[in-house]
Design a protein around this motif. Structure first.
Motif, PDB file in Angstrom:
ATOM      1  N   ASN A   1       0.842  -1.189   0.000  1.00 34.96           N
ATOM      2  CA  ASN A   1       0.000   0.000   0.000  1.00 34.96           C
ATOM      3  C   ASN A   1       0.882   1.245   0.000  1.00 34.96           C
ATOM      4  OD1 ASN A   1      -1.523  -2.197   1.426  1.00 34.96           O
ATOM      5  ND2 ASN A   1      -3.128  -0.658   1.438  1.00 34.96           N
ATOM      6  N   ASP A   2       0.564   2.160  -0.896  1.00 33.62           N
ATOM      7  CA  ASP A   2       1.133   3.501  -0.845  1.00 33.62           C
ATOM      8  C   ASP A   2       0.011   4.343  -0.256  1.00 33.62           C
ATOM      9  OD1 ASP A   2       2.031   6.063  -1.199  1.00 33.62           O
ATOM     10  OD2 ASP A   2       2.016   5.994  -3.375  1.00 33.62           O
ATOM     11  N   ASN A   3      -0.006   4.433   1.071  1.00 36.49           N
ATOM     12  CA  ASN A   3      -1.120   5.077   1.764  1.00 36.49           C
ATOM     13  C   ASN A   3      -1.150   6.585   1.602  1.00 36.49           C
ATOM     14  OD1 ASN A   3      -2.247   2.716   2.687  1.00 36.49           O
ATOM     15  ND2 ASN A   3      -1.259   2.803   4.679  1.00 36.49           N
ATOM     16  N   CYS A   4       0.007   7.204   1.721  1.00 32.17           N
ATOM     17  CA  CYS A   4       0.127   8.654   1.604  1.00 32.17           C
ATOM     18  C   CYS A   4       1.605   8.976   1.633  1.00 32.17           C
ATOM     19  CB  CYS A   4      -0.623   9.366   2.737  1.00 32.17           C
ATOM     20  SG  CYS A   4       0.072   9.087   4.381  1.00 32.17           S
ATOM     21  N   PRO A   5       1.983  10.203   1.293  1.00 35.49           N
ATOM     22  CA  PRO A   5       3.400  10.546   1.367  1.00 35.49           C
ATOM     23  C   PRO A   5       3.955  10.250   2.765  1.00 35.49           C
ATOM     24  CG  PRO A   5       2.212  12.248   0.195  1.00 35.49           C
ATOM     25  CD  PRO A   5       1.174  11.309   0.769  1.00 35.49           C
ATOM     26  N   GLY A   6       5.015   9.478   2.809  1.00 33.86           N
ATOM     27  CA  GLY A   6       5.640   9.137   4.083  1.00 33.86           C
ATOM     28  C   GLY A   6       5.084   7.897   4.755  1.00 33.86           C
ATOM     29  N   GLN A   7       4.080   7.261   4.164  1.00 31.16           N
ATOM     30  CA  GLN A   7       3.520   6.058   4.780  1.00 31.16           C
ATOM     31  C   GLN A   7       3.287   4.981   3.725  1.00 31.16           C
ATOM     32  OE1 GLN A   7      -0.645   4.884   6.545  1.00 31.16           O
ATOM     33  NE2 GLN A   7       0.394   6.210   8.002  1.00 31.16           N
ATOM     34  N   ILE A   8       4.132   3.978   3.781  1.00 30.35           N
ATOM     35  CA  ILE A   8       3.941   2.836   2.897  1.00 30.35           C
ATOM     36  C   ILE A   8       3.820   1.575   3.747  1.00 30.35           C
ATOM     37  CG2 ILE A   8       5.139   3.835   0.904  1.00 30.35           C
ATOM     38  CD1 ILE A   8       7.506   1.961   1.607  1.00 30.35           C
ATOM     39  N   VAL A   9       3.138   0.601   3.192  1.00 31.25           N
ATOM     40  CA  VAL A   9       2.975  -0.691   3.853  1.00 31.25           C
ATOM     41  C   VAL A   9       3.665  -1.725   2.985  1.00 31.25           C
ATOM     42  CG1 VAL A   9       1.315  -2.426   4.639  1.00 31.25           C
ATOM     43  CG2 VAL A   9       0.746   0.011   4.825  1.00 31.25           C
ATOM     44  N   ILE A  10       4.540  -2.508   3.603  1.00 32.23           N
ATOM     45  CA  ILE A  10       5.171  -3.596   2.874  1.00 32.23           C
ATOM     46  C   ILE A  10       4.515  -4.901   3.299  1.00 32.23           C
ATOM     47  CG2 ILE A  10       7.356  -2.426   2.436  1.00 32.23           C
ATOM     48  CD1 ILE A  10       8.563  -3.957   4.798  1.00 32.23           C
ATOM     49  N   SER A  11       4.546  -5.873   2.413  1.00 33.43           N
ATOM     50  CA  SER A  11       3.906  -7.148   2.670  1.00 33.43           C
ATOM     51  C   SER A  11       4.823  -8.267   2.231  1.00 33.43           C
ATOM     52  CB  SER A  11       2.576  -7.220   1.902  1.00 33.43           C
ATOM     53  OG  SER A  11       1.894  -8.429   2.176  1.00 33.43           O
ATOM     54  N   GLY A  12       4.673  -9.389   2.885  1.00 33.08           N
ATOM     55  CA  GLY A  12       5.454 -10.559   2.521  1.00 33.08           C
ATOM     56  C   GLY A  12       5.557 -11.520   3.678  1.00 33.08           C
TER      57      GLY A  12
ATOM     58  N   ALA B   1      -0.861  -6.807  12.654  1.00 35.45           N
ATOM     59  CA  ALA B   1      -1.406  -8.131  12.953  1.00 35.45           C
ATOM     60  C   ALA B   1      -2.464  -8.459  11.901  1.00 35.45           C
ATOM     61  CB  ALA B   1      -2.012  -8.143  14.354  1.00 35.45           C
ATOM     62  N   VAL B   2      -2.032  -9.108  10.840  1.00 32.70           N
ATOM     63  CA  VAL B   2      -2.940  -9.505   9.772  1.00 32.70           C
ATOM     64  C   VAL B   2      -2.804 -11.007   9.543  1.00 32.70           C
ATOM     65  CG1 VAL B   2      -2.948  -7.244   8.638  1.00 32.70           C
ATOM     66  CG2 VAL B   2      -1.245  -8.949   7.979  1.00 32.70           C
ATOM     67  N   SER B   3      -3.825 -11.596   8.947  1.00 31.41           N
ATOM     68  CA  SER B   3      -3.824 -13.045   8.771  1.00 31.41           C
ATOM     69  C   SER B   3      -3.253 -13.488   7.431  1.00 31.41           C
ATOM     70  CB  SER B   3      -5.238 -13.591   8.949  1.00 31.41           C
ATOM     71  OG  SER B   3      -6.100 -13.000   8.004  1.00 31.41           O
ATOM     72  N   VAL B   4      -3.105 -12.583   6.474  1.00 30.75           N
ATOM     73  CA  VAL B   4      -2.580 -12.932   5.157  1.00 30.75           C
ATOM     74  C   VAL B   4      -1.640 -11.828   4.670  1.00 30.75           C
ATOM     75  CG1 VAL B   4      -4.599 -14.304   4.487  1.00 30.75           C
ATOM     76  CG2 VAL B   4      -4.516 -11.880   3.903  1.00 30.75           C
ATOM     77  N   ALA B   5      -0.780 -12.186   3.751  1.00 32.77           N
ATOM     78  CA  ALA B   5       0.156 -11.222   3.147  1.00 32.77           C
ATOM     79  C   ALA B   5      -0.535 -10.568   1.952  1.00 32.77           C
ATOM     80  CB  ALA B   5       1.441 -11.913   2.738  1.00 32.77           C
ATOM     81  N   ALA B   6      -1.559  -9.788   2.243  1.00 34.26           N
ATOM     82  CA  ALA B   6      -2.365  -9.163   1.189  1.00 34.26           C
ATOM     83  C   ALA B   6      -1.514  -8.281   0.296  1.00 34.26           C
ATOM     84  CB  ALA B   6      -3.490  -8.345   1.810  1.00 34.26           C
ATOM     85  N   HIS B   7      -1.936  -8.204  -0.949  1.00 36.61           N
ATOM     86  CA  HIS B   7      -1.296  -7.346  -1.944  1.00 36.61           C
ATOM     87  C   HIS B   7       0.160  -7.728  -2.187  1.00 36.61           C
ATOM     88  CE1 HIS B   7      -4.987  -5.165  -1.566  1.00 36.61           C
ATOM     89  NE2 HIS B   7      -4.748  -4.914  -0.304  1.00 36.61           N
ATOM     90  N   SER B   8       0.437  -9.025  -2.128  1.00 33.45           N
ATOM     91  CA  SER B   8       1.789  -9.503  -2.396  1.00 33.45           C
ATOM     92  C   SER B   8       1.738 -10.800  -3.188  1.00 33.45           C
ATOM     93  CB  SER B   8       2.552  -9.728  -1.087  1.00 33.45           C
ATOM     94  OG  SER B   8       2.279 -11.001  -0.541  1.00 33.45           O
TER      95      SER B   8
END
Length: 162
Positions: free
Chosen positions: A13-24, A48-55
């Motif tokens: 996720n590229d949520n907003c400038p300065g905030q990204i979410v990495i997954s894996g 705390a998520v149950s799946v590596a969404a968007h990856s």
């Protein structure tokens, strides 16, 4: 440590400038988060998520998901939809199905999605749900945009009377 490096991490996720979410992979995230802080990240949080969404780790579920999307009746929209994968206007059923089908393994380009809406004249955004997270992200993307949050029915009545 070297095993963690070989596992893929992607921008989810590229949520907003300065905030990204990495997954894996969880171990790869454990390895990467301290590295991100060492490179200047102000804050790192392992969600705390149950799946590596968007990856790519969701690829096994993608085939079945695509079949479900293909079977789901979708009508041509009266107004364009903006997809989060390409952050572009979608006004044809085929394009909407393709965009939906890629949601499990593709990044959410939220910053660009909001920018696309602003480019097309949208200035007021209404978030339906709790906590107003998207409203907060909106302000970081475009300070001139107006964000409203609806958490309960009475909030909607307040917006309608303003």
């Amino acid at each position: 440590a070297s095993a963690a490096v070989s596992r893929p991490l992607v921008v989810a996720n590229d949520n907003c400038p300065g905030q990204i979410v990495i997954s894996g992979d969880s171990q790869a995230l454990d390895y990467a988060l301290p590295l991100a802080q060492a490179q200047g990240a102000k804050r790192t949080i392992k969600l705390a998520v149950s799946v590596a969404a968007h990856s790519p780790l969701m690829a096994d579920a993608e085939s079945e998901f695509k079949q479900v999307v293909a079977r789901t009746p979708i009508s041509k929209p009266n107004i364009p939809i903006i997809g989060n994968i390409h952050a572009t206007l979608l006004d044809e059923v085929d394009a909407i199905q393709i965009e939906l089908s890629g949601q499990l393994t593709s990044a959410v380009r939220w910053t660009e999605t909001i920018q696309t809406m602003r480019t097309h004249g949208i200035k007021t955004f209404i978030e339906v749900g709790t906590k107003g997270v998207l409203k907060g992200l909106l302000k970081k993307i475009d300070r001139d945009a107006i964000g409203l949050s609806i958490e309960k029915p009475s909030d909607l009545l307040g917006i309608l009377h303003d």
